[in-house]
Design a protein around this motif. Structure first.
Motif, PDB file in Angstrom:
ATOM      1  N   MET A 105       0.832  -1.200   0.000  1.00  0.00           N
ATOM      2  CA  MET A 105       0.000   0.000   0.000  1.00  0.00           C
ATOM      3  C   MET A 105       0.871   1.255   0.000  1.00  0.00           C
ATOM      4  O   MET A 105       0.581   2.231  -0.713  1.00  0.00           O
ATOM      5  CB  MET A 105      -0.924   0.005   1.211  1.00  0.00           C
ATOM      6  CG  MET A 105      -1.811   1.242   1.312  1.00  0.00           C
ATOM      7  SD  MET A 105      -3.081   1.271   0.046  1.00  0.00           S
ATOM      8  CE  MET A 105      -4.399   0.408   0.906  1.00  0.00           C
ATOM      9  N   VAL A 106       1.950   1.234   0.777  1.00  0.00           N
ATOM     10  CA  VAL A 106       2.861   2.375   0.811  1.00  0.00           C
ATOM     11  C   VAL A 106       3.437   2.623  -0.574  1.00  0.00           C
ATOM     12  O   VAL A 106       3.441   3.756  -1.080  1.00  0.00           O
ATOM     13  CB  VAL A 106       3.996   2.133   1.820  1.00  0.00           C
ATOM     14  CG1 VAL A 106       5.059   3.220   1.689  1.00  0.00           C
ATOM     15  CG2 VAL A 106       3.461   2.107   3.231  1.00  0.00           C
ATOM     16  N   ARG A 107       3.943   1.564  -1.206  1.00  0.00           N
ATOM     17  CA  ARG A 107       4.539   1.725  -2.539  1.00  0.00           C
ATOM     18  C   ARG A 107       3.490   2.188  -3.547  1.00  0.00           C
ATOM     19  O   ARG A 107       3.771   3.004  -4.426  1.00  0.00           O
ATOM     20  CB  ARG A 107       5.161   0.402  -2.983  1.00  0.00           C
ATOM     21  CG  ARG A 107       6.369  -0.014  -2.162  1.00  0.00           C
ATOM     22  CD  ARG A 107       7.108  -1.179  -2.799  1.00  0.00           C
ATOM     23  NE  ARG A 107       6.290  -2.374  -2.891  1.00  0.00           N
ATOM     24  CZ  ARG A 107       6.220  -3.302  -1.946  1.00  0.00           C
ATOM     25  NH1 ARG A 107       6.941  -3.159  -0.836  1.00  0.00           N
ATOM     26  NH2 ARG A 107       5.471  -4.363  -2.093  1.00  0.00           N
ATOM     27  N   GLU A 108       2.278   1.660  -3.421  1.00  0.00           N
ATOM     28  CA  GLU A 108       1.217   2.038  -4.344  1.00  0.00           C
ATOM     29  C   GLU A 108       0.864   3.519  -4.211  1.00  0.00           C
ATOM     30  O   GLU A 108       0.688   4.223  -5.204  1.00  0.00           O
ATOM     31  CB  GLU A 108      -0.012   1.176  -4.075  1.00  0.00           C
ATOM     32  CG  GLU A 108      -1.087   1.251  -5.147  1.00  0.00           C
ATOM     33  CD  GLU A 108      -0.705   0.493  -6.411  1.00  0.00           C
ATOM     34  OE1 GLU A 108      -1.475   0.545  -7.380  1.00  0.00           O
ATOM     35  OE2 GLU A 108       0.384  -0.118  -6.451  1.00  0.00           O
ATOM     36  N   LEU A 109       0.774   4.000  -2.995  1.00  0.00           N
ATOM     37  CA  LEU A 109       0.439   5.400  -2.780  1.00  0.00           C
ATOM     38  C   LEU A 109       1.510   6.325  -3.338  1.00  0.00           C
ATOM     39  O   LEU A 109       1.215   7.414  -3.820  1.00  0.00           O
ATOM     40  CB  LEU A 109       0.259   5.663  -1.280  1.00  0.00           C
ATOM     41  CG  LEU A 109      -1.064   5.175  -0.675  1.00  0.00           C
ATOM     42  CD1 LEU A 109      -0.989   5.225   0.837  1.00  0.00           C
ATOM     43  CD2 LEU A 109      -2.223   6.013  -1.183  1.00  0.00           C
ATOM     44  N   ARG A 110       2.749   5.896  -3.278  1.00  0.00           N
ATOM     45  CA  ARG A 110       3.848   6.764  -3.717  1.00  0.00           C
ATOM     46  C   ARG A 110       4.104   6.680  -5.211  1.00  0.00           C
ATOM     47  O   ARG A 110       4.666   7.599  -5.794  1.00  0.00           O
ATOM     48  CB  ARG A 110       5.118   6.405  -2.956  1.00  0.00           C
ATOM     49  CG  ARG A 110       5.035   6.824  -1.486  1.00  0.00           C
ATOM     50  CD  ARG A 110       6.340   6.628  -0.770  1.00  0.00           C
ATOM     51  NE  ARG A 110       6.313   7.330   0.509  1.00  0.00           N
ATOM     52  CZ  ARG A 110       7.325   7.352   1.372  1.00  0.00           C
ATOM     53  NH1 ARG A 110       8.434   6.711   1.105  1.00  0.00           N
ATOM     54  NH2 ARG A 110       7.226   8.018   2.502  1.00  0.00           N
ATOM     55  N   ALA A 111       3.711   5.578  -5.836  1.00  0.00           N
ATOM     56  CA  ALA A 111       4.074   5.391  -7.231  1.00  0.00           C
ATOM     57  C   ALA A 111       2.886   5.331  -8.189  1.00  0.00           C
ATOM     58  O   ALA A 111       3.055   5.518  -9.383  1.00  0.00           O
ATOM     59  CB  ALA A 111       4.894   4.103  -7.378  1.00  0.00           C
ATOM     60  N   ASN A 112       1.683   5.095  -7.699  1.00  0.00           N
ATOM     61  CA  ASN A 112       0.532   4.871  -8.565  1.00  0.00           C
ATOM     62  C   ASN A 112       0.067   6.162  -9.218  1.00  0.00           C
ATOM     63  O   ASN A 112      -0.407   7.068  -8.558  1.00  0.00           O
ATOM     64  CB  ASN A 112      -0.608   4.252  -7.747  1.00  0.00           C
ATOM     65  CG  ASN A 112      -1.712   3.722  -8.645  1.00  0.00           C
ATOM     66  OD1 ASN A 112      -1.816   4.087  -9.810  1.00  0.00           O
ATOM     67  ND2 ASN A 112      -2.536   2.852  -8.088  1.00  0.00           N
ATOM     68  N   ALA A 113       0.177   6.219 -10.511  1.00  0.00           N
ATOM     69  CA  ALA A 113      -0.167   7.447 -11.237  1.00  0.00           C
ATOM     70  C   ALA A 113      -1.651   7.751 -11.166  1.00  0.00           C
ATOM     71  O   ALA A 113      -2.073   8.897 -11.360  1.00  0.00           O
ATOM     72  CB  ALA A 113       0.268   7.331 -12.699  1.00  0.00           C
ATOM     73  N   THR A 114      -2.508   6.750 -10.886  1.00  0.00           N
ATOM     74  CA  THR A 114      -3.948   7.012 -10.855  1.00  0.00           C
ATOM     75  C   THR A 114      -4.317   7.972  -9.732  1.00  0.00           C
ATOM     76  O   THR A 114      -5.394   8.542  -9.734  1.00  0.00           O
ATOM     77  CB  THR A 114      -4.737   5.704 -10.656  1.00  0.00           C
ATOM     78  OG1 THR A 114      -4.396   5.143  -9.382  1.00  0.00           O
ATOM     79  CG2 THR A 114      -4.418   4.707 -11.758  1.00  0.00           C
ATOM     80  N   LEU A 115      -3.414   8.185  -8.765  1.00  0.00           N
ATOM     81  CA  LEU A 115      -3.732   9.094  -7.672  1.00  0.00           C
ATOM     82  C   LEU A 115      -3.715  10.561  -8.102  1.00  0.00           C
ATOM     83  O   LEU A 115      -3.993  11.427  -7.312  1.00  0.00           O
ATOM     84  CB  LEU A 115      -2.755   8.886  -6.514  1.00  0.00           C
ATOM     85  CG  LEU A 115      -2.899   7.549  -5.793  1.00  0.00           C
ATOM     86  CD1 LEU A 115      -1.892   7.444  -4.669  1.00  0.00           C
ATOM     87  CD2 LEU A 115      -4.303   7.384  -5.242  1.00  0.00           C
ATOM     88  N   SER A 116      -3.356  10.810  -9.348  1.00  0.00           N
ATOM     89  CA  SER A 116      -3.423  12.185  -9.843  1.00  0.00           C
ATOM     90  C   SER A 116      -4.830  12.514 -10.339  1.00  0.00           C
ATOM     91  O   SER A 116      -5.109  13.638 -10.719  1.00  0.00           O
ATOM     92  CB  SER A 116      -2.415  12.387 -10.985  1.00  0.00           C
ATOM     93  OG  SER A 116      -2.731  11.531 -12.083  1.00  0.00           O
ATOM     94  N   ASN A 117      -5.719  11.529 -10.346  1.00  0.00           N
ATOM     95  CA  ASN A 117      -7.088  11.735 -10.788  1.00  0.00           C
ATOM     96  C   ASN A 117      -7.854  12.514  -9.715  1.00  0.00           C
ATOM     97  O   ASN A 117      -8.065  12.007  -8.619  1.00  0.00           O
ATOM     98  CB  ASN A 117      -7.738  10.359 -11.035  1.00  0.00           C
ATOM     99  CG  ASN A 117      -9.163  10.486 -11.542  1.00  0.00           C
ATOM    100  OD1 ASN A 117      -9.987  11.120 -10.890  1.00  0.00           O
ATOM    101  ND2 ASN A 117      -9.444   9.873 -12.678  1.00  0.00           N
ATOM    102  N   PRO A 118      -8.294  13.729  -9.978  1.00  0.00           N
ATOM    103  CA  PRO A 118      -8.929  14.554  -8.945  1.00  0.00           C
ATOM    104  C   PRO A 118     -10.166  13.920  -8.325  1.00  0.00           C
ATOM    105  O   PRO A 118     -10.338  13.935  -7.115  1.00  0.00           O
ATOM    106  CB  PRO A 118      -9.281  15.848  -9.690  1.00  0.00           C
ATOM    107  CG  PRO A 118      -8.323  15.903 -10.833  1.00  0.00           C
ATOM    108  CD  PRO A 118      -8.128  14.479 -11.246  1.00  0.00           C
ATOM    109  N   ASP A 119     -11.048  13.341  -9.160  1.00  0.00           N
ATOM    110  CA  ASP A 119     -12.267  12.766  -8.619  1.00  0.00           C
ATOM    111  C   ASP A 119     -11.958  11.579  -7.709  1.00  0.00           C
ATOM    112  O   ASP A 119     -12.582  11.401  -6.662  1.00  0.00           O
ATOM    113  CB  ASP A 119     -13.199  12.332  -9.754  1.00  0.00           C
ATOM    114  CG  ASP A 119     -13.801  13.525 -10.488  1.00  0.00           C
ATOM    115  OD1 ASP A 119     -14.086  14.534  -9.813  1.00  0.00           O
ATOM    116  OD2 ASP A 119     -13.964  13.452 -11.715  1.00  0.00           O
TER     117      ASP A 119
END
Length: 558
Positions: free
Chosen positions: A314-328
């Motif tokens: 989860m830590v790695r996903e939060l730091r690297a997952n590009a989908t987190l740039s999706n505002p909605d």
């Protein structure tokens, strides 16, 4: 929030007594073979919907103010706090998120039993200690459904996941210590917000601490065991795990072969995955965190390792997952996370969670060290392993990195001023106990009497040997019950040459008590052993940046 659909609501046949081993493993009928499905996160909000404060905003990305982008980056930090506090920073925006947070008292044990606050280092920086709790409460229809229970609605919750998160004073490293849910230990007296008193118990299963008045009793239990001052707690229940896994879009986990956690008698979490890496979310994420039957030897220890893998991923996903740039998606994540949390009142606002997240995000992933409290079996349950558990807790108390990568350049902690004795040496009462027993050596006979006579010859004529008690202490220690006796204890330590770090407050004693440890089995001159700051091998450390696969029991493959 979109509720996850759960099939196969298996019933627990009865309420599990505190003395019974294990988590309820009610069967989930998994409808996925483990492949990452196309559900994704919760549905996005309509484009063009303005910010909550009415500041406008259109469907055009070019027209959105920079402030909103900063705020949406912050949203990821809320979820980060729950599992290891990583992700970005930003600006407080949605005031209504404060109302989502549930609050409870931090510590409901006796105030005199609280562990001493963490000491700042020479630079004035202070460590942070946060207790993360996973509750098995069946207090809502969804939690009852997810817990697979039909007859336990409204019963006392249990803290089936307990993890201490320690962030170093200089924010260069993080230590994560899990405690097996079936650990037997002393639970202190706790008093809930309505004044109901839960009496102390000398030996009880640790996950029952939550049902004795709330998370504040779990905090009090940890402080009593470890001597570590806990600054905050964060608690999540079944539905919270499901909704957050949905919101982030899945967490990658790995098994070395196909797994189906299911037995003919109805035990198992229902987790069904193919070999390799799978992104789990929703109910499947909860199944992963609850699986015992199918991982390694089927023990609670194996389940703890799986929880570590989930958190690391989860830590790695939060730091690297590009989908987190999706505002909605980020907006939905912030909403979901705050609805899922129960926190102490010191973290009871979004602004305070934001302040905490800015500290947590400073720690690089490869300096996060995950461990399990060293333990030994006591029948079917476990107890803290003598020596090794104490060593691990001491390293955390003294803010020593568990990965062994401290360079020696960290600011040295400021010396603590000693307290004045309450009276002259001949008036200070000292009880001396024999703690020279070890797992391989029998206690040295008469050792308490020898040291008591030594003290009497030094002027402490009120020193008395306790011949009825034989303990096992790796290192000689002097304990005192209250602040007014601290000076007396420090005076005894100074005369004997015992380091100040071995003088500790403890409510397990009624007066100044010297326990002669295994490091002083002979002679009349105490020589402090060379400091050993290595993490015990029995703590089974895992680096937060390490990717690994859980070993599947061949009896649970398909």
């Amino acid at each position: 929030m979109v509720q996850s659909k759960v099939q196969g609501k298996g019933a627990r046949p009865r309420v599990r007594d505190a003395g019974e081993l294990g988590w309820d493993e009610s069967l989930y009928e998994a409808k996925s073979d483990g492949a990452r499905d196309g559900e994704g996160g919760p549905p996005a909000e309509p484009r063009g919907q303005g910010p909550a404060d009415g500041s406008g905003g259109s469907g055009s990305g070019a027209g959105r103010p920079r402030r909103r982008r900063r705020v949406l980056r912050w949203s990821a930090t809320v979820l980060s706090v729950v599992i290891l506090g990583t992700a970005g920073a930003g600006y407080l925006y949605y005031q209504h998120l404060n109302a989502n947070l549930r609050k409870d008292d931090l510590n409901i044990g006796d105030a005199k039993d609280r562990a001493a606050a963490s000491k700042p280092n020479a630079a004035g920086q202070t460590p942070l200690n946060i207790l993360l709790l996973g509750s098995d409460a069946r207090d809502t229809k969804e939690n009852q459904q997810l817990g697979g229970a039909k007859d336990t609605f409204g019963t006392a919750p249990r803290a089936d996941v307990q993890i201490l998160l320690h962030v170093s004073a200089d924010r260069t490293n993080m230590s994560v210590v899990s405690m097996p849910r079936d650990t037997l230990l002393a639970i202190p007296k706790c008093t809930d917000s309505k004044g109901h008193v839960y009496p102390a118990s000398a030996q009880w299963i640790t996950n029952d601490s939550l049902g004795r008045g709330g998370p504040g009793c779990s905090v009090a239990t940890w402080e009593k065991l470890t001597g570590i001052h806990i600054d905050h707690f964060i608690m999540v229940d079944f539905s919270g795990v499901v909704s957050m896994a949905d919101a982030i879009g899945g967490v990658p986990v790995c098994v070395d072969k196909n797994i189906y956690s299911h037995t003919s008698s109805g035990h198992g979490s229902g987790l069904k995955l193919r070999a390799g890496t799978t992104y789990v979310k929703g109910t499947q994420a909860l199944q992963w965190l609850r699986t015992r039957y199918g991982f390694e030897d089927g023990s609670d220890i194996a389940r703890t390792k799986a929880q570590h893998q989930y958190m690391s991923a989860m830590v790695r996903e939060l730091r690297a997952n590009a989908t987190l740039s999706n505002p909605d998606k980020l907006r939905k994540l912030a909403e979901t996370a705050t609805q899922a949390l129960t926190v102490d009142k010191g973290l009871g606002t979004v602004a305070k969670l934001y302040d905490l997240s800015t500290e947590l995000k400073k720690v690089p992933t490869d300096r996060i060290t995950m461990t399990t409290m060293p333990y030994v079996y006591a029948g079917e349950r476990v107890v803290p392993k003598p020596g090794d558990a104490d060593q691990l807790f001491r390293l955390v108390r003294e803010d020593i990195a568990l990965d062994g990568k401290d360079t020696g350049k960290k600011p040295t902690a400021k010396a603590t001023a000693t307290a004045a004795p309450t009276d002259s040496d001949d008036k200070i009462a000292v009880q001396v106990q024999n703690g020279t027993s070890t797992s391989t050596l029998a206690p040295v006979g008469g050792r308490a009497s020898t040291v008591a006579q030594l003290l009497a010859g030094m002027g402490f004529t009120e020193a008395r040997a306790d011949a009825s008690t034989v303990l096992s202490e790796d290192k000689t220690v002097i304990r005192y019950p209250s602040a007014d006796l601290k000076g007396d204890a420090e005076r005894v330590a100074k005369v004997l040459g015992i380091p100040a770090s071995s003088v500790v407050k403890s409510t397990d004693v009624s007066g100044v008590t010297l326990v002669v440890g295994a490091d002083w089995r002979s002679g009349t001159a105490y020589k402090a052993p060379k400091a050993d700051d290595k993490t015990p091998e029995s703590a089974n450390i895992l680096n937060g940046a390490t990717k690994q696969c859980m070993t599947v029991d061949p009896h649970y493959t398909w």
